[in-house]
Scaffold this motif. Sequence first.
Motif, short mmCIF file in Angstrom:
data_model
loop_
_atom_site.label_atom_id
_atom_site.label_comp_id
_atom_site.label_asym_id
_atom_site.label_seq_id
_atom_site.Cartn_x
_atom_site.Cartn_y
_atom_site.Cartn_z
N SER A 1 -1.59 -10.50 4.15
CA SER A 1 -1.21 -11.36 3.13
C SER A 1 0.01 -10.98 2.18
CB SER A 1 -2.70 -11.61 1.89
OG SER A 1 -3.49 -12.45 2.52
N ALA A 2 0.02 -9.44 2.09
CA ALA A 2 1.26 -9.04 1.23
C ALA A 2 2.53 -9.33 2.19
CB ALA A 2 1.02 -7.53 1.34
N ALA A 3 2.32 -9.27 3.50
CA ALA A 3 3.61 -9.66 4.14
C ALA A 3 4.00 -11.10 4.05
CB ALA A 3 3.39 -9.21 5.83
N TRP A 4 2.94 -11.83 4.29
CA TRP A 4 3.29 -13.40 4.09
C TRP A 4 3.57 -13.75 2.78
CZ3 TRP A 4 4.10 -17.79 5.70
CH2 TRP A 4 3.66 -19.14 5.07
N ALA A 5 3.65 -12.94 1.76
CA ALA A 5 3.97 -13.36 0.43
C ALA A 5 5.67 -13.43 0.31
CB ALA A 5 3.48 -12.35 -0.54
N VAL A 6 6.28 -12.71 1.51
CA VAL A 6 7.70 -12.68 1.55
C VAL A 6 8.25 -13.93 1.59
CG1 VAL A 6 9.61 -11.74 3.09
CG2 VAL A 6 7.63 -10.35 2.40
N GLY A 7 7.33 -15.00 2.35
CA GLY A 7 7.96 -16.33 2.46
C GLY A 7 7.89 -17.09 1.06
N GLY A 8 7.59 -16.52 0.03
CA GLY A 8 7.51 -17.11 -1.25
C GLY A 8 6.13 -17.71 -1.45
N GLN A 9 5.16 -16.78 -1.61
CA GLN A 9 3.82 -17.05 -1.77
C GLN A 9 3.19 -16.24 -2.62
OE1 GLN A 9 2.93 -20.12 -0.74
NE2 GLN A 9 4.39 -20.56 0.69
N VAL A 10 2.06 -16.78 -3.26
CA VAL A 10 1.25 -15.44 -4.11
C VAL A 10 -0.27 -15.49 -3.16
CG1 VAL A 10 -0.34 -15.21 -6.11
CG2 VAL A 10 1.84 -16.02 -6.34
N PRO A 11 -0.56 -14.25 -2.60
CA PRO A 11 -1.74 -14.17 -1.74
C PRO A 11 -2.96 -14.49 -2.49
CG PRO A 11 -0.43 -12.18 -1.74
CD PRO A 11 -0.01 -13.16 -2.80
N ALA A 12 -3.91 -15.24 -1.87
CA ALA A 12 -5.22 -15.65 -2.40
C ALA A 12 -6.16 -14.44 -2.75
CB ALA A 12 -5.69 -16.72 -1.62
N ARG A 13 -5.89 -13.41 -1.84
CA ARG A 13 -6.81 -12.33 -1.99
C ARG A 13 -6.24 -11.29 -2.92
NH1 ARG A 13 -8.44 -10.53 4.25
NH2 ARG A 13 -9.83 -9.24 3.02
N ARG A 14 -7.15 -10.92 -3.73
CA ARG A 14 -6.96 -10.06 -4.75
C ARG A 14 -6.40 -8.74 -4.25
NH1 ARG A 14 -11.45 -10.33 -7.14
NH2 ARG A 14 -10.99 -11.76 -8.80
N SER A 15 -7.02 -8.22 -3.38
CA SER A 15 -6.66 -6.73 -2.56
C SER A 15 -5.06 -6.93 -2.24
CB SER A 15 -7.60 -6.50 -1.52
OG SER A 15 -7.44 -7.54 -0.39
N ALA A 16 -4.59 -7.96 -1.57
CA ALA A 16 -3.26 -8.25 -1.56
C ALA A 16 -2.24 -8.24 -2.65
CB ALA A 16 -3.01 -9.39 -0.67
N ARG A 17 -2.63 -8.89 -3.81
CA ARG A 17 -1.99 -9.05 -4.93
C ARG A 17 -1.91 -7.77 -5.82
NH1 ARG A 17 -5.40 -13.26 -5.58
NH2 ARG A 17 -6.13 -12.29 -7.61
N GLU A 18 -2.96 -6.90 -5.49
CA GLU A 18 -3.00 -5.71 -6.38
C GLU A 18 -2.18 -4.52 -5.57
OE1 GLU A 18 -6.90 -4.99 -7.04
OE2 GLU A 18 -7.05 -6.40 -8.72
N SER A 19 -1.53 -4.83 -4.24
CA SER A 19 -1.00 -3.76 -3.68
C SER A 19 0.49 -3.48 -3.91
CB SER A 19 -1.00 -4.28 -1.92
OG SER A 19 -0.23 -5.22 -1.88
N ALA A 20 0.73 -2.27 -3.69
CA ALA A 20 2.38 -1.91 -3.96
C ALA A 20 3.28 -2.74 -3.29
CB ALA A 20 2.56 -0.58 -3.63
N GLU A 21 3.07 -3.27 -2.02
CA GLU A 21 3.79 -4.19 -1.14
C GLU A 21 4.05 -5.37 -2.02
OE1 GLU A 21 2.16 -0.96 1.13
OE2 GLU A 21 1.03 -2.49 0.07
N PHE A 22 3.05 -6.00 -2.30
CA PHE A 22 3.18 -7.20 -3.22
C PHE A 22 3.99 -6.95 -4.65
CE2 PHE A 22 1.94 -10.57 -6.30
CZ PHE A 22 2.36 -11.74 -5.62
#
Length: 444
Positions: free
Chosen positions: A353-374
């Motif tokens: 999900s953090a990688a998908w966010a590069v396309g201009g999205q906010v991950p639905a998963r909390r763990s991805a939103r709280e990652s350093a990558e996001f």
Amino acid sequence: MSQTSSTPARPQLPPVSRRGFLAGVGALGLGAAVAACAGGGPTSAGAASAGGKTPLAFWTGFTGGDGPVMQDLVDRFNAEHEGIAVTMTTMEWADYHAKLPAALTSGQGPHVAIQHLDSLPTSAARGLLEPVDDVAADLALTADDFIPTVWDAGIYAGARYGIPLDVHPLALFVNTGVVADAGLDPAAHPLDRASYEGALDTLLARGVAGHWMSPHTFTGGQTLQSLIWQFGGDLFDGEGATVAWHRDEGVEALSWMVAAVHRGWSARDVGQDADIIALQNGQAAYNWNGIWSINTLDSIPSLTWDVSRLPRIGSVDAAWAGSHNFVLTRQRGTTDAQLEAARTFISWVSEQSAAWAVGGQVPARRSARESAEFAALAPQAAVAEQVDDLRFIPSVPGIGDAVGELYTALNEAVLLTKAPAEALADAARRADEVLADNRDRYAR
């Protein structure tokens, strides 16, 4: 809290290519490969492909900047899963929804697909989708790791039909050059009604219509919905059975949009997409638009811009949002191997999900939103600050047909052909008839 920068330019993204970032996310272990299944037997995509791979058809409507990002993920998945061959087909969303039923009936449709959250219950009611409760259970996905409203909205008639991938909210986009030229602070965005209207007055004194008000679905429709919620109203009653947008809160919301035209904050007769083009061209300072605009603005080298959560014009923090969900389709000829391959694919992409966010999205998963990558994706992270305030259209079959009547009221009022209260009341009567018809059409 808004996203700010020390200069008028937008905050800088890390100096890494999109493909490099995707590879880096995979190397950090955000995605764990699940053992692939071997293919076998005739399928809707033909027999198992050369080398014994299970063919998996995947449909999306990602025709913008998010399309290449998803294709990169598909390519990575195929490289890491020797027993599965995913083929992604991309088309405009309107074509997607028009072609899907016939394609599934003929066995030429996708095995796994992306659907917008507000379309999901309609597809489920039409028998186009398979429940995914077992997928969520097998992958140990729980409500604790997802935005609650998005997770809950994936359920129709007691069964889960969607696995959330992202949310795509409305946000405040700012041409910081225009703002600075008007003597305003480009790093301090106006996020309440008084400061926002004050900024628009300042811009108007400099001859700038600061916020072009769109009378069209995109993005005027999302703006109106956000404002109705901000003023304490709602679009429908709790079960989506009748319309609520014509009440006082809805009238106040639409009246604010119309007042922007009368006061000169907005140009008149704004064309489709003219609002975001005006921001790009320096004719406007602010634009309420979707997070999908990030990659568009980022591709304009001469543009200095920033993004933050929506201003609160009413008494409640609220912003319209949509969501892309993974779905499994009900299709003649699908094999058990393909169903298992689809589960593997959904699991793997969800973990990216953090990688998908590069396309201009906010991950639905909390763990991805709280990652350093996001967090390193400054614009997306800024939009995600309002994640607890996001609102969604009710999960009701055919609800989009009713919402279409709200867009008619928007168009009439913002183009100054009908008063807001009258436009909303007329639209509510038509929409209530649509909702009643849909209850009969989709009765289970």
